[in-house]
Structure formats: structure tokens, C-alpha cells
Design an enzyme around this catalytic site. Structure first.
Site, PDB file in Angstrom:
ATOM      1  N   GLY A   1      -8.192   2.399  -3.680  1.00  0.00           N
ATOM      2  CA  GLY A   1      -7.575   1.856  -2.468  1.00  0.00           C
ATOM      3  C   GLY A   1      -6.540   0.791  -2.781  1.00  0.00           C
ATOM      4  CB  CYS A   2      -6.640  -2.178  -4.965  1.00  0.00           C
ATOM      5  SG  CYS A   2      -7.998  -2.995  -4.089  1.00  0.00           S
TER       6      CYS A   2
END
Length: 157
Positions: A44-45
Site C-alpha cells: 500500500g505504501c
């Protein structure tokens, strides 16, 4: 902790990916897109960072700088930047003082375990360092576009 729109954000100083001290006040006179994320190199990051990378020029045209903040150490930020060719600064908030200031250091639950970490959030500051917009509990999909469109609308008015 909710921050009130229009509030001047207290200055802070953190090391960047190169170990240089960077202060919020260094960006006076520019819009600041300050995004907090949990951890370098996670799916996600990485998606969020690459979305900011891909829209970097559009933010720059609006006189905005992008600054990412996570508790990762400087060396890990450096690897993250190199691997994904990120054109913006990442700040290391290992003691989570700035995350606490913004109210994004939270108790999280995952697979039955409890731990403290960053709640993905973005704050847009005006050229005087006042809070214009906050996005809390961010979902990665379309988030960067939403932030960019917000700034475009503000600049148009």
C-alpha cells in the site's frame, strides 16, 4: 485528535533520507502536501508513494511540495527512494513525535495483534503553514488524485 482547518501548524524538524535536518518552515511560501504512511516497501505504501511520484509534476505546477513521513530510519527511506525513483523528500519520524502532533500514531489491530503505528493520513497546508485540508484513514486508491484536485480547486478560486 482533530486539527482545526485554518490552524497554523507548529514547526517541526526531522531528518530526511540523507540525514539532513528538514523543518516544515523550510517550505514557507509553498503549499505542502504532508503525507504520513506506515512503512517503506510495503504494497500500500509503495502504491501511494508511486502515485505521488507519478503526479509530482502536477503538484509542482501548483507550487506544492510533497513530503512523506514514516517511522522508518533514513537508510530505509534512501532505499525506497532509489528503488521507486521518488522525486520528493521522505522524513524519518522514528520517535513518532510529529505523528503524535498530527494525531496519526494510533493503536492498530491486525490478525488479532495490537500494536502502535501510523494511520495513513494526508494534510495539505497553505503557503503560510495553515491547515487547509486533512484526509484521515486514507484509502490508497484515488487518494493522490483527490488531493491534487483539491489543490487545483483552491488555486482556481
Amino acid at each position: 485528535m482533530q486539527m482545526e482547518l485554518g490552524t497554523k501548524i507548529n514547526d517541526f524538524t526531522l531528518p530526511n533520507q540523507d540525514g539532513e535536518k528538514v523543518s516544515l518552515s523550510d517550505f514557507q511560501g509553498k503549499y505542502v502536501v504532508l503525507y504520513f504512511y506506515p512503512k517503506d516497501m510495503t504494497p500500500g505504501c509503495t502504491t501511494e508513494a508511486c502515485d505521488f511520484r507519478d503526479h509530482h509534476e502536477s503538484f509542482k505546477e501548483l507550487d506544492a511540495v510533497i513530503i512523506g513521513v514514516s517511522p522508518d530510519p533514513e537508510a530505509r527511506h534512501q532505499k525506497f527512494i532509489t528503488k521507486h525513483e521518488l522525486p520528493f523528500t521522505l522524513l524519518s519520524d522514528e520517535g513518532h513525535q510529529v505523528a503524535d502532533q498530527f494525531g496519526v500514531w494510533k493503536l492498530k489491530k491486525n490478525f488479532g495483534k495490537e500494536y502502535y503505528g501510523i494511520e495513513r493520513s494526508t494534510f495539505i497546508l497553505d503557503k503560510e503553514g495553515k491547515l487547509m485540508k486533512e484526509y484521515r484513514k486514507v484509502r490508497v486508491k484515488d487518494h493522490v488524485t483527490d488531493a491534487l484536485n483539491f489543490l487545483k480547486e483552491k488555486k482556481a478560486n
